[in-house]
Every structure is written in C-alpha cells, then in structure tokens.
Design a protein around this motif. Structure first.
Motif, PDB file in Angstrom:
ATOM      1  N   THR A   1       0.872  -1.584  -0.053  1.00 62.15           N
ATOM      2  CA  THR A   1       0.380   0.043   0.387  1.00 62.15           C
ATOM      3  C   THR A   1       0.978   1.127   0.107  1.00 62.15           C
ATOM      4  O   THR A   1       1.593   1.113   1.159  1.00 62.15           O
ATOM      5  CB  THR A   1      -1.117   0.155   1.298  1.00 62.15           C
ATOM      6  OG1 THR A   1      -1.860  -1.411   1.085  1.00 62.15           O
ATOM      7  CG2 THR A   1      -1.573   1.032   1.012  1.00 62.15           C
ATOM      8  N   ALA A   2       1.003   1.876  -0.699  1.00 65.46           N
ATOM      9  CA  ALA A   2       1.212   3.064  -0.964  1.00 65.46           C
ATOM     10  C   ALA A   2       0.124   4.311  -0.579  1.00 65.46           C
ATOM     11  O   ALA A   2      -0.707   4.116  -1.701  1.00 65.46           O
ATOM     12  CB  ALA A   2       2.035   3.519  -2.079  1.00 65.46           C
TER      13      ALA A   2
ATOM     14  N   VAL B   1       3.462 -13.941   8.265  1.00 66.05           N
ATOM     15  CA  VAL B   1       3.416 -12.654   7.297  1.00 66.05           C
ATOM     16  C   VAL B   1       4.180 -11.409   8.231  1.00 66.05           C
ATOM     17  O   VAL B   1       4.853 -11.280   9.471  1.00 66.05           O
ATOM     18  CB  VAL B   1       2.091 -11.751   7.816  1.00 66.05           C
ATOM     19  CG1 VAL B   1       2.211 -11.264   9.251  1.00 66.05           C
ATOM     20  CG2 VAL B   1       2.435 -10.753   6.779  1.00 66.05           C
ATOM     21  N   ALA B   2       5.213 -11.148   7.758  1.00 70.14           N
ATOM     22  CA  ALA B   2       6.392  -9.711   7.645  1.00 70.14           C
ATOM     23  C   ALA B   2       6.684  -8.777   6.994  1.00 70.14           C
ATOM     24  O   ALA B   2       5.858  -8.461   5.475  1.00 70.14           O
ATOM     25  CB  ALA B   2       7.709 -10.688   7.952  1.00 70.14           C
ATOM     26  N   GLY B   3       6.657  -7.737   7.276  1.00 66.42           N
ATOM     27  CA  GLY B   3       6.666  -6.924   6.311  1.00 66.42           C
ATOM     28  C   GLY B   3       7.595  -5.077   6.971  1.00 66.42           C
ATOM     29  O   GLY B   3       8.011  -5.260   7.632  1.00 66.42           O
ATOM     30  N   PHE B   4       7.349  -4.538   6.424  1.00 68.34           N
ATOM     31  CA  PHE B   4       7.980  -2.439   6.436  1.00 68.34           C
ATOM     32  C   PHE B   4       6.732  -1.742   6.419  1.00 68.34           C
ATOM     33  O   PHE B   4       5.418  -2.499   5.448  1.00 68.34           O
ATOM     34  CB  PHE B   4       9.132  -2.762   5.962  1.00 68.34           C
ATOM     35  CG  PHE B   4       9.445  -2.171   5.001  1.00 68.34           C
ATOM     36  CD1 PHE B   4       8.178  -1.053   4.022  1.00 68.34           C
ATOM     37  CD2 PHE B   4       9.112  -3.414   4.055  1.00 68.34           C
ATOM     38  CE1 PHE B   4       8.666  -0.795   2.349  1.00 68.34           C
ATOM     39  CE2 PHE B   4       9.164  -3.483   2.483  1.00 68.34           C
ATOM     40  CZ  PHE B   4       8.243  -2.357   1.908  1.00 68.34           C
TER      41      PHE B   4
ATOM     42  N   ASP C   1       3.594  -6.287   3.023  1.00 64.20           N
ATOM     43  CA  ASP C   1       4.222  -7.423   4.230  1.00 64.20           C
ATOM     44  C   ASP C   1       3.573  -8.849   2.953  1.00 64.20           C
ATOM     45  O   ASP C   1       2.690  -8.743   1.593  1.00 64.20           O
ATOM     46  CB  ASP C   1       2.976  -7.674   5.065  1.00 64.20           C
ATOM     47  CG  ASP C   1       2.226  -7.367   4.447  1.00 64.20           C
ATOM     48  OD1 ASP C   1       1.062  -8.681   3.528  1.00 64.20           O
ATOM     49  OD2 ASP C   1       0.847  -6.445   4.402  1.00 64.20           O
ATOM     50  N   ALA C   2       4.235  -9.701   3.450  1.00 61.76           N
ATOM     51  CA  ALA C   2       3.855 -11.260   2.385  1.00 61.76           C
ATOM     52  C   ALA C   2       3.750 -12.251   3.916  1.00 61.76           C
ATOM     53  O   ALA C   2       4.705 -12.226   5.068  1.00 61.76           O
ATOM     54  CB  ALA C   2       5.574 -11.412   2.334  1.00 61.76           C
ATOM     55  N   THR C   3       2.658 -12.454   3.383  1.00 63.23           N
ATOM     56  CA  THR C   3       2.154 -13.918   4.284  1.00 63.23           C
ATOM     57  C   THR C   3       2.101 -15.587   3.215  1.00 63.23           C
ATOM     58  O   THR C   3       2.332 -15.566   2.217  1.00 63.23           O
ATOM     59  CB  THR C   3       0.571 -13.983   4.035  1.00 63.23           C
ATOM     60  OG1 THR C   3       0.555 -12.594   4.774  1.00 63.23           O
ATOM     61  CG2 THR C   3       0.228 -14.901   5.040  1.00 63.23           C
ATOM     62  N   LEU C   4       2.766 -16.320   4.277  1.00 57.92           N
ATOM     63  CA  LEU C   4       2.977 -17.781   4.007  1.00 57.92           C
ATOM     64  C   LEU C   4       2.320 -18.278   4.505  1.00 57.92           C
ATOM     65  O   LEU C   4       2.570 -18.157   5.954  1.00 57.92           O
ATOM     66  CB  LEU C   4       4.717 -17.951   4.146  1.00 57.92           C
ATOM     67  CG  LEU C   4       5.234 -19.548   3.598  1.00 57.92           C
ATOM     68  CD1 LEU C   4       4.978 -19.696   2.471  1.00 57.92           C
ATOM     69  CD2 LEU C   4       6.916 -19.448   4.104  1.00 57.92           C
TER      70      LEU C   4
ATOM     71  N   TYR D   1      10.177   4.670   9.890  1.00 57.02           N
ATOM     72  CA  TYR D   1      10.290   2.665   9.723  1.00 57.02           C
ATOM     73  C   TYR D   1       9.702   2.065  10.871  1.00 57.02           C
ATOM     74  O   TYR D   1      10.304   2.289  12.213  1.00 57.02           O
ATOM     75  CB  TYR D   1      11.393   2.554   9.122  1.00 57.02           C
ATOM     76  CG  TYR D   1      12.034   2.727   9.610  1.00 57.02           C
ATOM     77  CD1 TYR D   1      13.306   1.189   9.663  1.00 57.02           C
ATOM     78  CD2 TYR D   1      13.774   3.178  10.126  1.00 57.02           C
ATOM     79  CE1 TYR D   1      14.141   0.580  10.743  1.00 57.02           C
ATOM     80  CE2 TYR D   1      14.815   3.599  10.498  1.00 57.02           C
ATOM     81  CZ  TYR D   1      14.839   2.023  10.797  1.00 57.02           C
ATOM     82  OH  TYR D   1      16.496   1.805  11.569  1.00 57.02           O
ATOM     83  N   SER D   2       9.353   0.845  10.352  1.00 53.51           N
ATOM     84  CA  SER D   2       9.209  -0.031  10.710  1.00 53.51           C
ATOM     85  C   SER D   2       9.198  -1.151  10.491  1.00 53.51           C
ATOM     86  O   SER D   2       9.230  -1.332   9.426  1.00 53.51           O
ATOM     87  CB  SER D   2       7.530  -0.025  11.950  1.00 53.51           C
ATOM     88  OG  SER D   2       6.849  -0.117  10.893  1.00 53.51           O
ATOM     89  N   LEU D   3       9.750  -2.685  11.371  1.00 54.48           N
ATOM     90  CA  LEU D   3       9.932  -3.937  10.451  1.00 54.48           C
ATOM     91  C   LEU D   3       8.434  -4.300  11.795  1.00 54.48           C
ATOM     92  O   LEU D   3       8.953  -4.516  13.069  1.00 54.48           O
ATOM     93  CB  LEU D   3      10.930  -4.326  10.577  1.00 54.48           C
ATOM     94  CG  LEU D   3      12.217  -3.813  10.364  1.00 54.48           C
ATOM     95  CD1 LEU D   3      13.804  -4.100  10.439  1.00 54.48           C
ATOM     96  CD2 LEU D   3      11.717  -3.838   8.430  1.00 54.48           C
ATOM     97  N   PHE D   4       8.110  -5.617  11.285  1.00 53.74           N
ATOM     98  CA  PHE D   4       7.168  -6.129  11.468  1.00 53.74           C
ATOM     99  C   PHE D   4       6.905  -7.577  11.101  1.00 53.74           C
ATOM    100  O   PHE D   4       6.796  -7.909  10.206  1.00 53.74           O
ATOM    101  CB  PHE D   4       5.428  -5.494  12.151  1.00 53.74           C
ATOM    102  CG  PHE D   4       4.661  -5.674  10.531  1.00 53.74           C
ATOM    103  CD1 PHE D   4       4.018  -6.650   9.981  1.00 53.74           C
ATOM    104  CD2 PHE D   4       5.029  -4.102   9.840  1.00 53.74           C
ATOM    105  CE1 PHE D   4       3.843  -6.150   8.633  1.00 53.74           C
ATOM    106  CE2 PHE D   4       4.396  -3.725   8.467  1.00 53.74           C
ATOM    107  CZ  PHE D   4       3.892  -4.592   7.938  1.00 53.74           C
ATOM    108  N   ALA D   5       6.786  -8.525  12.483  1.00 51.18           N
ATOM    109  CA  ALA D   5       6.282  -9.725  11.901  1.00 51.18           C
ATOM    110  C   ALA D   5       5.141 -10.323  12.965  1.00 51.18           C
ATOM    111  O   ALA D   5       4.691  -9.979  14.030  1.00 51.18           O
ATOM    112  CB  ALA D   5       7.505 -10.473  11.860  1.00 51.18           C
TER     113      ALA D   5
END
Length: 784
Positions: free
Chosen positions: A378-379, A443-446, A428-431, A497-501
């Motif tokens: 999402t931009a 799920v992990a992303g920024f 984010d990417a979901t596996l 900025y943030s990183l999440f999982a």
C-alpha cells in the motif's frame, strides 16, 4: 450560511466536484451547499446481506455473465456465519477484504458480533475474532445505518463495548476513550488500515459513516500492529469497495433544527477486469444552539479495482472530507451550578471558524503468487488542512468585588492553522505452510513514512471580553485590541520506519498459538520559525504480543494473551523541547476471555478480563514543581461482556457492558500526589442495549439505551460530570422490497448531559460541554 462551493479555489477543483453530476443535481434540489476544495472522486461498499433483516433492503444483483432477478421478501433464516463461510470459502487480504469463490466480498450477517467474519484490525493474518487472542468487534455498515448513526464516534460508542467520546472541536471531534485511556495519543483511528500521525492531539478524518462498509474495533494495546499511540485500542473504518456486481443506493433525510442529509453510492463492474465504487455524502444543519450553531460537511469516496492477471489486483482509491463542525466549547456554570436558561447559548464569537479539509490517496497491490504465498503493498499520500479561530474559555465572574461580577468572562482568543502531509508505503508477505507437521501462517513486512507538519498560531493567546449570560452580542474575534498576529510558529519533519512480523501456529486442531513483534524507529526534527532554533530526537521501541486460542468445540473459544505497547509523550510529530529528554511511555496488558457463536448462529457472546499498566508518564517532581520527571504510572483493570441473541424470529437483542477500575498509581502535580485518583475523561461503567422487533409485516421497531457512568474533569477528582442515560428509537417501514422509510428519535427523554468539562483552580466545576438535546429525523433509503 455561505455556500461551501463558493470557496473552491481553482477552476480545476470545481470541475472535479462537478464530475459527480448526480450529486450536484440532487443536492441542488435538496438545498445543500458544499466545498470543492481538493475534491476527489469517491470509495467502496460492503455487499448485500446474506441474512437480511426482517425489513430488508435487497439490491438488484447483476453479474457480468447473467442478470439476476431482484430478491423476493421472505422470512429471515438465521444461519451461522461459520456455516456461511464454509459455503463461500474466502481468501483474506491484510486490508480486510474477503473474497468468496467468485472473487468479491459478500457480507454475511449484518447484525451481531460477527465473530466468524474475518477482520484485520486484530491481526495481519486476516483471522476472525474467534481465532484472535484479543477483543475484536466488527460493526457492519448495515447495523450503523439501521440505527441512524451518521458519525464514526456515534457508531463506535453506541455499538462497541466500553467506548466513550472525548470529542470536541479542538481535537477534531473524533476523540475516544476505552479501557481507562483517552485521546488520540492512546486510542488510534485508522481508515482502511492506514493511520495518519496525530498533530497536536487532532484527528479529523474519517467522520462520516455513509462511505463505511464496516468499522472494526480492537480493545487493548495494539502497538505490535500499528506502532506507538494505541495502548487503549484501535478503531478501523473500512470503506466500501469495488464489486463485481451492480449496486446503487441513496438516502435522503430531514430533521429537527432544519437538518438535511444526503447519501449516494454506486458500484459494479466496468468490464470483466475493472470495477468501481463511488460514494457521496453531505450534511447541513442550523444546529441546536441559538447562536453560531450551524454545521455542515461533505465526504467523497471513490475507488477503481483492476484484476490485471490471475491473482494480481491493483486498487486506486481517493477519499476527501470537508467539515465545518459545531463551533461550541461549552456552557459555563453560574454560581457553581448549571443554569438551564443558557443551555442553548453559544458563547463563541460570531465570526468563529473551525474547518477541516482532508484528502487520502492510496494505491494497493495484491499478488497471490500461489496458494501459499501472498504479497501486498500500500502506497499512500495523506494531507490535512485545519483552521481554528475561536474563544475557547468561558467562566462566570462570581467575585462581588469584581467590576464584571455576574458576567461571563471569555478569554483565550485562539487562531491555529495545521498543514500536514504524510507520504508512506506499507509492504507485507504472507506464507501459509506446514511446520513440523503443524499448519503455520506467518506474515512479515515493513512500514515507512515521512510526515511534514506546519503549525501556525497567534500565541501567546490573549484577549478578554465579558458578556451578559442571558442577553449578549456574540461580537467579533478581532474586537479585542492588540491581539498577537497569526504567524507560522514551527515545523516538524518526521521520518518513521518499522519492521513487523506475526505468526499463527496450529499446534493441534483445537490449540493455536499467535504471536507478533514490531520494531519501530521514529526520528523527529523540529524547527522554530520564530527563533530559528530547533532540535532533533530519535526514538526506538520494540512491541510484542503472545497469545493462545483454545477452541473447546466449534464456535467456542478460550484465549489468553500478553502484549506490550508504547505511547508518545503527548503527540509524536509535535514533540516539544520540554519532552526531548524523555523516552516513549511504555505499557503492557494481560487479557483472558471466552467467545462463543451458538444456537446455530442465533446467539453470540464474548467475555474479557484485562489488566493494563502504563509507565513513564511525565509528572512533576514532588519536591520541585519546576522540574519534570518521567516516573508516573497509570493502570486499569476491568471486565467486558458483549452479547447478541435472536430471541425469536421477530425479536433480536444486542448489548454490552464494561466496568473498570482506572487510576493513577504514581502521579504528582505541584508537589501533590494523585495516586489512587481516576484519570480524566474515563467513566468507570459504560453499557449499551439495542432491541429490534419486527412487530408486523414490513414494520420494524428499533430501540437503544446507553448508560455512561460518572466522569471526572480534573486529575484531583474534585470536579465531575454525573452519569447519564440516553434513549434512542426508530421505526422502519418497508415501502417496497428495495426501499425503507424511517423515523428516528434521539435522546427521547431530552436528558441534559455533559460530554466534556472543565474545572476551576479550586476544584469546582467551571463548565460543561453539553450533548445533543432531543431531536428527530425522517429518512428514506433505496437500493436499486
């Protein structure tokens, strides 16, 4: 009242508004005026209800392959949302859209707690509330409109458990409190999963519910999902989205105080790959105050969705809001009491101003690479322009020796401008895979963004005038002599900025473990535009959550969780020099609960118990009031119960109750300890009850009761606002299969109640901000 449209700046801006030809035609007949500044096309709709109410509003559904006949009216059949989900398997995206086997969202049961409806506010994995180890509610758009709740604040406070309003023109009219914490710095508001960072305690969008498909509510700390500023909870307004079937709807309403409302919406396929949704809503009223009580607003929402390839979709949306809300800052007490003779008086000046103009543009990409892997991005660009020009402080002169004895002293002549722009991107990417033979979803992303904020004001705020409480001329803001000029005061540039999982591991068929973590690094640069001096500050915070859900049997789940959170010291992007030496406030919550969907979907209930502690509050040194230290602590513990039950085929009940004990554990002001005192704007009890009775063919009677407990105005708990009970009711008549005529009444007993207040230095009550008196409206809604 001067026309909003006449204030549109450029010709291109006017042309953009005129693109909504149908709205202009109808609104001109209706007598509505609107602004076209930065107007942009409109956004989404939830889908027709599979379980329609006893007085339904079915739409004529047309697919691109085959035209379907309008649905026929028949007795409601109550079906378990879980059963419906099994009939229409879903793929859930992190923006909250669930798509059935034919690709588009179909709302299940518009009533109830929606425990089996996927929601993203409590998890990025698109879990249902039954699968989430937290208190999550989904309030459908149909329920909101059925109950006549036209503002987001009304929809949340009257439907969700434990929420109350702290709204005022100063904070954008959207402030909320829950679980013992209040204000935009602790209760976060999102639109379609995106937050705008708070500037000087103000959030002004979203405000209108016509464009909402649903509102998702998460109670308790949510920093692991959304970052700092959500220790109390989160509300997420999910707009209507493009659909692969045609739906058109409209509503027009008139009410007391010469109130007028209009809403228009349309959505459907343009071709087999492209679909759209557009909504327009406007409101205008003379208001219930005798002076300067008028208000008006306009909301435009639009989205276009492109299915570029199998599994790959792009969605471009734009949402625009313009508001001139009620310019009312309260009623002063006279001789220590409320004088009903001035209940409907507004002590603001005649040329007062409160204006908000917001524009949200988002571009979303979703790619389902295969059954196991999904990518989302999402931009966005968000802007907000706000203007206040008011007298915001009123006090009765009770000193006999004062030459102005018996008059109302008005001071704090305040003018402020906000210009804010936020540009960001969230990925984010979901596996979904198997881990040691157990089903696992991760799920992990920024999230990265940049916020530019410019603050202009006329500080130091001065100017004083006195008026007779009962008969006065409102006067002008510029009447006082030598008011300071309004100039650009400071600007801030914030980069975050943030990183999440997040992970969900199904240990067994009944037990699932859910955990998440987030690292965020905000950096703020502030520059005074008056002195040229400035500072910069870097923060770092890690939030996490761990929980378990045990599904004892289908539809019955027990859960427990531990979560941490961080809050800014005031508001992040307007950090002051005095706050620079300190770190973010921190918090933690322990919560346990149970949720159940039973009786073949006819009943749902949830129960939660929690304990929250927030540390590192800024307080004054008990030995020196000139020194600030970060040792304060605030806590809250409570119980929440929500239930929805289809008692008979014609009678439905829904309600909730929240009781809590909130207090300062360690807090000093001017050398005085306030330990054990209740935080301001936090009632200890809140309850809602709604009944719907289909008492005759085509007829529905809807009634609601709301109780809010005693609330304190000051930290010493010497000034309070009493508890109150509000009664709302409405009657719906199905004119045709596709249209309904409604008559609604609000505050039927004409309860005089306060939603805000202020205290004098001696602890006595200075003023109350009163809520809406008894009012009514007639509305006609149609789908076609």
């Amino acid at each position: 009242m001067s026309s909003l449209f006449s204030r549109a700046g450029s010709v291109s801006e006017r042309r953009r508004l005129l693109a909504s030809i149908s709205f202009v035609a109808l609104s001109s007949c209706f007598g509505f005026s609107a602004s076209a500044q930065d107007a942009s096309p409109p956004a989404e709709e939830g889908t027709p209800s599979a379980n329609s109410s006893s007085v339904p509003l079915p739409s004529v559904v047309v697919s691109t392959q085959q035209k379907k006949k309008p649905t026929t009216k028949k007795k409601k059949v109550v079906q378990s949302p879980a059963a419906e989900a099994s009939e229409n398997p879903t793929v859930v995206g992190n923006n909250g859209n669930e798509t059935d086997a034919t690709n588009e969202s179909r709302e299940t049961n518009p009533s109830g707690l929606n425990l089996s409806k996927p929601a993203t506010s409590g998890s990025r994995l698109g879990l249902t509330p039954l699968e989430t180890p937290a208190s999550v509610e989904v309030i459908s758009g149909e329920t909101i409109r059925e109950r006549g709740q036209t503002s987001v604040v009304d929809a949340v406070t009257q439907n969700a458990a434990g929420f109350t309003s702290t709204a005022s023109p100063g904070n954008g009219g959207t402030g909320l409190a829950t679980r013992g914490f209040s204000g935009h710095g602790s209760v976060m508001q999102l639109y379609d999963g995106t937050r705008m960072y708070v500037g000087s305690g103000t959030v002004t969008f979203p405000f209108n519910t016509w464009t909402a498909d649903r509102i998702e509510v998460l109670r308790g700390p949510a920093s692991v999902l959304y970052g700092e500023g959500a220790i109390g909870g989160v509300i997420n307004v999910v707009p209507k989205k493009p659909t692969d079937y045609f739906v058109n709807e409209a509503e027009v309403a008139v009410g007391t105080d010469f109130s007028r409302r209009i809403g228009l919406g349309s959505g459907g396929p343009i071709n087999d790959r492209l679909s759209y949704r557009i909504d327009v809503a406007g409101e205008q009223s003379d208001g219930w105050l005798k002076q300067e009580g008028e208000f008006q607003n306009l909301a435009l929402s639009g989205a276009v969705k492109l299915k570029a390839a199998p599994g790959l979709t792009f969605t471009l949306s734009n949402d625009y809001g313009y508001q001139e809300p009620l310019r009312y800052f309260g009623m002063p007490f006279i001789d220590g009491r409320m004088d009903k003779r001035i209940r409907f008086k507004n002590f603001n000046v005649e040329d007062s101003e409160v204006r908000y103009r917001d524009n949200w543009t988002q571009f979303k990409t979703e790619w389902q690479a295969n059954d196991a892997l999904t990518f989302r991005n999402t931009a966005y660009r968000l802007t907000s322009h706000r203007h206040w020009r008011n007298i915001e402080n009123y006090a009765y002169v009770s000193n006999l020796a004062d030459p102005h004895y018996g008059q109302i002293k008005r001071d704090d002549y305040i003018e402020i401008y906000h210009n804010q722009e936020q540009i960001g991107d969230r990925f984010d990417a979901t596996l979904r895979h198997s881990l040691f033979g157990m089903k696992n979803e991760v799920v992990a992303g920024f999230d990265v963004n940049k916020i530019n904020f410019l603050h202009s004001n006329n500080s130091p705020y001065s100017g004083t005038s006195w008026v007779n409480p009962y008969n006065f001329n409102s006067g002008s803001f510029y009447d006082p002599i030598n008011l300071p000029p309004t100039v650009a005061s400071f600007k801030t540039d914030t980069f975050q900025y943030s990183l999440f999982a997040e992970d969900r591991l199904a240990v067994t068929e009944k037990l699932a473990l859910v955990g998440g973590i987030r690292l965020e690094r905000p950096s703020i640069e502030r520059m005074s535009l008056i002195t040229g001096k400035g500072f910069d500050k870097d923060f770092s915070a890690v939030s996490w959550r761990a929980g378990a859900v045990y599904t004892w049997q289908p539809g019955l789940a027990f859960y427990g969780s531990y979560s941490t959170a961080v809050d800014a010291l005031g508001n992040l992007i307007t950090l002051s020099q005095a706050q620079v030496p300190f770190d973010l406030a921190t918090g933690r919550q322990v919560e346990v609960g149970v949720k159940q969907d039973f009786w073949n979907g006819r009943g749902e209930w949830t129960f939660a118990a929690y304990d929250i502690v927030k540390k590192n509050l800024l307080t004054q040194d008990p030995n020196n009031s000139q020194i600030t230290q970060q040792v304060g602590q605030q806590s809250s513990r409570g119980l929440e119960l929500s239930a929805a039950l289809q008692l008979t085929d014609t009678l439905r009940a829904e309600g909730n109750i929240a009781v809590l004990q909130a207090q300062y554990d360690e807090f000093w002001v001017n050398g005085v300890s306030y330990a054990g005192k209740v935080p301001t704007n936090v009632p200890q009890q809140v309850a809602n009850l709604w009944l719907k009775w289909n008492f005759a063919p085509r007829w529905d009677l809807i009634g609601g009761v709301r109780w809010v407990g005693t609330t304190y105005n000051d930290q010493a708990n010497r000034s309070s606002r009493p508890d109150y009970v509000l009664f709302n009711a409405g009657i719906d008549y199905a004119v045709t299969e596709n249209s309904t005529l409604s008559v609604r009444g609000y505050n039927l007993t004409d309860e005089i109640y306060a939603t805000g207040g202020g205290a004098n230095s001696d602890g006595s009550t200075r003023s109350w901000t009163l809520g809406r008196p008894r009012s009514a409206e007639v509305a006609y809604r149609i789908k076609f």
